[in-house]
Design an enzyme around this catalytic site. Structure first.
Site, PDB file in Angstrom:
ATOM      1  N   VAL A  11       0.825  -1.200   0.000  1.00  0.00           N
ATOM      2  CA  VAL A  11       0.000   0.000   0.000  1.00  0.00           C
ATOM      3  C   VAL A  11       0.863   1.256   0.000  1.00  0.00           C
ATOM      4  O   VAL A  11       0.683   2.156  -0.832  1.00  0.00           O
ATOM      5  CB  VAL A  11      -0.940  -0.002   1.230  1.00  0.00           C
ATOM      6  CG1 VAL A  11      -1.711   1.305   1.310  1.00  0.00           C
ATOM      7  CG2 VAL A  11      -1.896  -1.183   1.167  1.00  0.00           C
ATOM      8  N   ASP A  30      10.930   4.124   5.476  1.00  0.00           N
ATOM      9  CA  ASP A  30      10.879   2.741   5.962  1.00  0.00           C
ATOM     10  C   ASP A  30      12.033   2.537   6.942  1.00  0.00           C
ATOM     11  O   ASP A  30      13.073   3.181   6.823  1.00  0.00           O
ATOM     12  CB  ASP A  30      10.987   1.750   4.794  1.00  0.00           C
ATOM     13  CG  ASP A  30      10.371   0.400   5.135  1.00  0.00           C
ATOM     14  OD1 ASP A  30       9.276   0.101   4.626  1.00  0.00           O
ATOM     15  OD2 ASP A  30      10.977  -0.338   5.946  1.00  0.00           O
ATOM     16  N   LYS A  35      16.076  -2.237   2.272  1.00  0.00           N
ATOM     17  CA  LYS A  35      14.937  -1.979   1.387  1.00  0.00           C
ATOM     18  C   LYS A  35      15.018  -0.561   0.807  1.00  0.00           C
ATOM     19  O   LYS A  35      14.762  -0.349  -0.374  1.00  0.00           O
ATOM     20  CB  LYS A  35      13.661  -2.134   2.228  1.00  0.00           C
ATOM     21  CG  LYS A  35      12.449  -2.540   1.454  1.00  0.00           C
ATOM     22  CD  LYS A  35      11.350  -2.902   2.440  1.00  0.00           C
ATOM     23  CE  LYS A  35      10.011  -2.782   1.815  1.00  0.00           C
ATOM     24  NZ  LYS A  35       8.913  -2.850   2.768  1.00  0.00           N
ATOM     25  N   PHE A 152      -8.259   0.776  -1.866  1.00  0.00           N
ATOM     26  CA  PHE A 152      -9.013  -0.334  -2.461  1.00  0.00           C
ATOM     27  C   PHE A 152      -8.197  -1.065  -3.518  1.00  0.00           C
ATOM     28  O   PHE A 152      -8.745  -1.719  -4.392  1.00  0.00           O
ATOM     29  CB  PHE A 152     -10.321   0.209  -3.067  1.00  0.00           C
ATOM     30  CG  PHE A 152     -11.190   0.897  -2.042  1.00  0.00           C
ATOM     31  CD1 PHE A 152     -11.972   0.148  -1.178  1.00  0.00           C
ATOM     32  CD2 PHE A 152     -11.171   2.275  -1.905  1.00  0.00           C
ATOM     33  CE1 PHE A 152     -12.748   0.776  -0.200  1.00  0.00           C
ATOM     34  CE2 PHE A 152     -11.935   2.907  -0.929  1.00  0.00           C
ATOM     35  CZ  PHE A 152     -12.729   2.160  -0.072  1.00  0.00           C
ATOM     36  N   ASN A 208     -14.629  -4.697   1.549  1.00  0.00           N
ATOM     37  CA  ASN A 208     -13.851  -5.942   1.531  1.00  0.00           C
ATOM     38  C   ASN A 208     -14.691  -7.136   1.965  1.00  0.00           C
ATOM     39  O   ASN A 208     -14.609  -8.220   1.390  1.00  0.00           O
ATOM     40  CB  ASN A 208     -12.637  -5.820   2.465  1.00  0.00           C
ATOM     41  CG  ASN A 208     -11.392  -5.411   1.693  1.00  0.00           C
ATOM     42  OD1 ASN A 208     -11.466  -5.074   0.522  1.00  0.00           O
ATOM     43  ND2 ASN A 208     -10.255  -5.437   2.351  1.00  0.00           N
ATOM     44  N   LEU A 250     -17.175 -13.909  -8.433  1.00  0.00           N
ATOM     45  CA  LEU A 250     -18.051 -15.082  -8.407  1.00  0.00           C
ATOM     46  C   LEU A 250     -17.297 -16.280  -8.963  1.00  0.00           C
ATOM     47  O   LEU A 250     -17.878 -17.150  -9.597  1.00  0.00           O
ATOM     48  CB  LEU A 250     -19.309 -14.820  -9.234  1.00  0.00           C
ATOM     49  CG  LEU A 250     -20.333 -13.878  -8.600  1.00  0.00           C
ATOM     50  CD1 LEU A 250     -21.534 -13.701  -9.522  1.00  0.00           C
ATOM     51  CD2 LEU A 250     -20.803 -14.395  -7.236  1.00  0.00           C
ATOM     52  N   LYS A 251     -15.992 -16.307  -8.759  1.00  0.00           N
ATOM     53  CA  LYS A 251     -15.192 -17.433  -9.234  1.00  0.00           C
ATOM     54  C   LYS A 251     -15.014 -18.386  -8.063  1.00  0.00           C
ATOM     55  O   LYS A 251     -14.357 -18.058  -7.064  1.00  0.00           O
ATOM     56  CB  LYS A 251     -13.850 -16.897  -9.742  1.00  0.00           C
ATOM     57  CG  LYS A 251     -12.883 -17.931 -10.192  1.00  0.00           C
ATOM     58  CD  LYS A 251     -12.844 -17.995 -11.729  1.00  0.00           C
ATOM     59  CE  LYS A 251     -11.916 -19.091 -12.198  1.00  0.00           C
ATOM     60  NZ  LYS A 251     -12.522 -20.312 -12.622  1.00  0.00           N
ATOM     61  N   ALA A 252     -15.624 -19.555  -8.203  1.00  0.00           N
ATOM     62  CA  ALA A 252     -15.506 -20.539  -7.116  1.00  0.00           C
ATOM     63  C   ALA A 252     -14.083 -21.098  -7.081  1.00  0.00           C
ATOM     64  O   ALA A 252     -13.391 -21.136  -8.095  1.00  0.00           O
ATOM     65  CB  ALA A 252     -16.497 -21.674  -7.357  1.00  0.00           C
ATOM     66  N   CYS A 260      -5.752  -9.410   3.297  1.00  0.00           N
ATOM     67  CA  CYS A 260      -6.854  -8.473   3.540  1.00  0.00           C
ATOM     68  C   CYS A 260      -8.162  -9.137   3.971  1.00  0.00           C
ATOM     69  O   CYS A 260      -8.630  -8.920   5.085  1.00  0.00           O
ATOM     70  CB  CYS A 260      -7.076  -7.631   2.298  1.00  0.00           C
ATOM     71  SG  CYS A 260      -5.563  -6.841   1.749  1.00  0.00           S
TER      72      CYS A 260
END
Ligand code: UGA
Length: 433
Positions: A11, A30, A35, A152, A208, A250-252, A260
Site C-alpha cells: 500500500v 521505511d 529496502k 481499495f 472488503n 463469483l469465481k468458485a 486483507c
C-alpha cells in the site's frame, strides 16, 4: 504538495509512487535500510505489475525519494500518510503496534501544522484515537488533524487500481482537512466520496467483506452444485447477466486468502463482538465457509485415496492468487500441512512463491522450477493458484508425466471435457465432476 509516506509495503510504496506520478513531492519512509537502498536504486522490493517502471520514472523526474530518517521526512512534510501494516493478532483483532509507533514518531517530529492521513486498514474509531494521541503529544501551538483514506487496491493490479481507482474515499472532520485532501487527490480525476471518519473506515470494511461474502457465497453454491450435478461456472455466468449481481468475485475455488479478506473479516467480527456486543452473523458464516473451503481439495483427495503415506504429491501454485509473490493465508499452506502430517512426499512449483515456502518448510518439501519437473512421477497433483502457465499447461502432459494422472484443481483451470478427453482423473470445484 510535500508528502511523506510511512511504510513501503504494497500500500505505502504504491501510494507514494502514484502520488509522485500525479505531481506531488513524495518521501517514502521505511525502517529497513536494505529496502531503502534497493528502492533508491530504482528496484521494487515487491513483485507488482508496472511498479518498478513507475518508480524509475518518478525518480528520474525528481518527485520521489526513500529514507530511513523518519523524523526529517515528517518534519518537512505538509501531509503524512500512515501506510504501515496492521497484521492480525493471535486473537483475531488488528495489531496496531506499527500504527502507534509511527504516530509517536510523527508527534515527536512535526514542527508545523500537519495533516496525518491513515491509509492502513484500522478498526473503526482508530483515527479518532490517533488524532487524540497526536494532539496531546505534538509541540504546543501546532494544528494536527487526522483524515481517513482507505485504499481499495488489489495486489497484482495495485498501480492500475490506484491510478484508475473506482473511487477515492476521504473521511474528515473539518474543512481544513477536506481542502487538503482535495488538493492531494483532485489531480487523480476520480470520483471522491467525502464523509466523516467513522463512515470512511466502515466503507473499507464493508467493501472488503462484501467481496469476501461473494466469494464464500459462490463457493457454497459450488459445493452444492457438486451434489446436484450442476456446473458452478455456468451458474455464475447465468447470474452475472443481471446487472444487480454482476460478474466479479463469483469465481468458485479454494477460498480467499491474502493479507486483507481473512484479516478484515476477523477484525470487524471481533470489534463488533468485543466492543459493541454485536453479532455479525454474515461475517461468522463467511469465515466458517472459507476455513472449510481452504482444505476442500485435501479432504476430497483423502476420500478418494484413504491416506497419503508415501504418496508422491505435486502442488502447483503457492501464492494466495496469481500475479503476486504474496503467500499470506494461501490455501497451499493448509493443504501442505495436512499432507505432510499424513506422510506425503511433496514437490511444489510456483513462478513467484517458492522463496516464502522454502523459508517456512526448508527440506520438508522439494522445489521444482518447472511444472514438468513438479508433476513428473507423481501420484496426485493439486492446483492451488491459477497462474497463466498453470492454466495453459497442456492436459496431456499430466497423463504423460505423472505416475497416475489424478488432478485436484482448486481454481477450475481446465474445461472438464478437456481433462476427460486427455484421460486425466480430474476433480475441480462445483462442476459435477
Ligand atoms: C482485496 C480487495 O480486492 C481490494 O479491493 C482491497 O483494497 C484489498 O483486498 C485490501 O484490503 O488491501 P487482494 O487481497 O489483493 O485485494 O486480492 P483479491 O483479488 O481481492 O483476492 C482475494 C482472494 O479472493 C484471493 O485469494 C482470490 O483468489 C480470492 N478470489 C477472488 C476468489 O476465490 N474468487 C473470486 O472470484 C475473487
Amino acid at each position: 504538495m510535500k508528502i511523506a509516506v510511512a511504510g513501503t509495503g504494497y500500500v505505502g510504496l504504491v501510494t507514494g509512487v502514484c502520488l509522485a506520478e500525479i505531481g506531488h513531492d513524495v518521501t517514502c519512509v521505511d525502517i529497513d535500510e536494505k529496502k531503502v537502498a534497493l528502492m533508491d536504486s530504482g528496484k521494487s522490493p515487491i513483485y507488482e505489475a508496472g511498479l518498478e517502471e513507475l518508480m524509475q520514472k518518478v525518480a528520474a523526474a525528481g518527485k520521489i525519494r526513500y529514507t530511513t530518517d523518519a523524523q526529517a521526512a515528517y518534519k518537512d512534510a505538509e501531509t503524512i500518510f500512515i501506510a504501515v501494516g496492521t497484521p492480525e493478532s493471535e486473537d483475531g483483532t488488528a495489531n496496531l503496534e506499527y500504527v502507534y509507533q509511527t504516530a509517536t514518531t510523527i508527534a515527536e517530529s512535526v514542527e508545523k501544522d500537519t495533516l496525518v492521513v491513515v491509509k492502513s486498514t484500522v478498526p473503526i474509531g482508530t483515527n479518532e484515537i490517533i488524532e487524540q494521541f497526536l494532539k496531546e503529544h505534538v509541540k504546543a501551538g501546532l494544528h494536527i488533524e487526522v483524515a481517513s483514506n482507505p485504499e481499495f487496491l488489489a495486489q497484482g493490479t495495485a498501480v492500475k487500481d490506484t491510478l484508475e481507482a473506482s473511487r477515492i474515499v476521504i473521511g474528515v472532520e473539518s474543512d481544513w482537512a477536506k481542502e487538503k485532501m482535495y488538493e492531494i487527490f483532485s489531480p487523480f480525476n476520480q470520483p471522491i466520496v467525502c464523509t466523516n471518519r467513522a463512515s470512511a473506515e466502515m466503507i473499507k470494511y464493508a467493501s472488503n467483506i462484501f467481496l469476501a461474502l461473494k466469494v464464500s457465497y459462490i463457493n457454497e453454491i459450488a459445493n452444492f452444485c457438486e451434489l446436484i450435478g450442476a456446473d458452478v461456472e455456468t451458474v455464475a455466468k447465468g447470474m452475472s447477466y443481471d446487472p444487480r449481481i454482476g460478474d466479479k468475485f463469483l469465481k468458485a475455488g479454494i477460498g480467499f486468502g491474502g493479507s486483507c479478506f481473512p484479516k478484515d473479516t476477523k477484525a470487524l467480527f471481533h470489534l463488533a463482538k468485543n466492543e459493541y456486543d454485536f453479532d455479525f452473523k454474515t461475517i461468522d458464516s463467511i469465515i466458517s465457509i472459507n476455513n472449510d473451503q481452504k482444505v476442500r481439495l485435501f479432504y476430497k483427495a483423502k476420500d478418494d485415496f484413504g491416506n497419503f503415506l508415501g504418496k508422491k504429491v505435486a502442488i502447483l501454485g503457492l501464492t494466495f492468487k496469481a500475479g503476486t509473490d504474496d503467500t499470506r493465508e494461501s490455501a497451499a499452506y493448509y493443504n501442505i500441512d495436512l499432507l505432510l502430517e499424513e506422510g506425503a512426499e511433496i514437490t511444489v512449483y510456483d513462478p513467484e512463491g517458492i522463496p516464502a515456502f522454502e523459508k517456512e518448510y526448508g527440506k520438508k518439501l522439494k522445489y521444482a522450477t518447472t511444472i514438468d519437473d513438479a508433476i513428473a512421477g507423481k501420484d496426485i497433483t493439486f492446483i492451488m493458484t491459477d497462474w497463466a502457465d498453470i492454466k495453459n499447461y497442456p492436459a496431456e502432459q499430466y497423463v504423460k508425466l505423472m505416475n497416475d494422472a489424478n488432478v485436484y484443481d482448486g481454481r477450475n483451470c481446465y474445461e472438464t471435457r478437456v481433462m476427460k478427453a486427455a484421460g486425466v482423473d480430474y476433480y475441480s470445484i462445483g462442476r459435477g465432476n
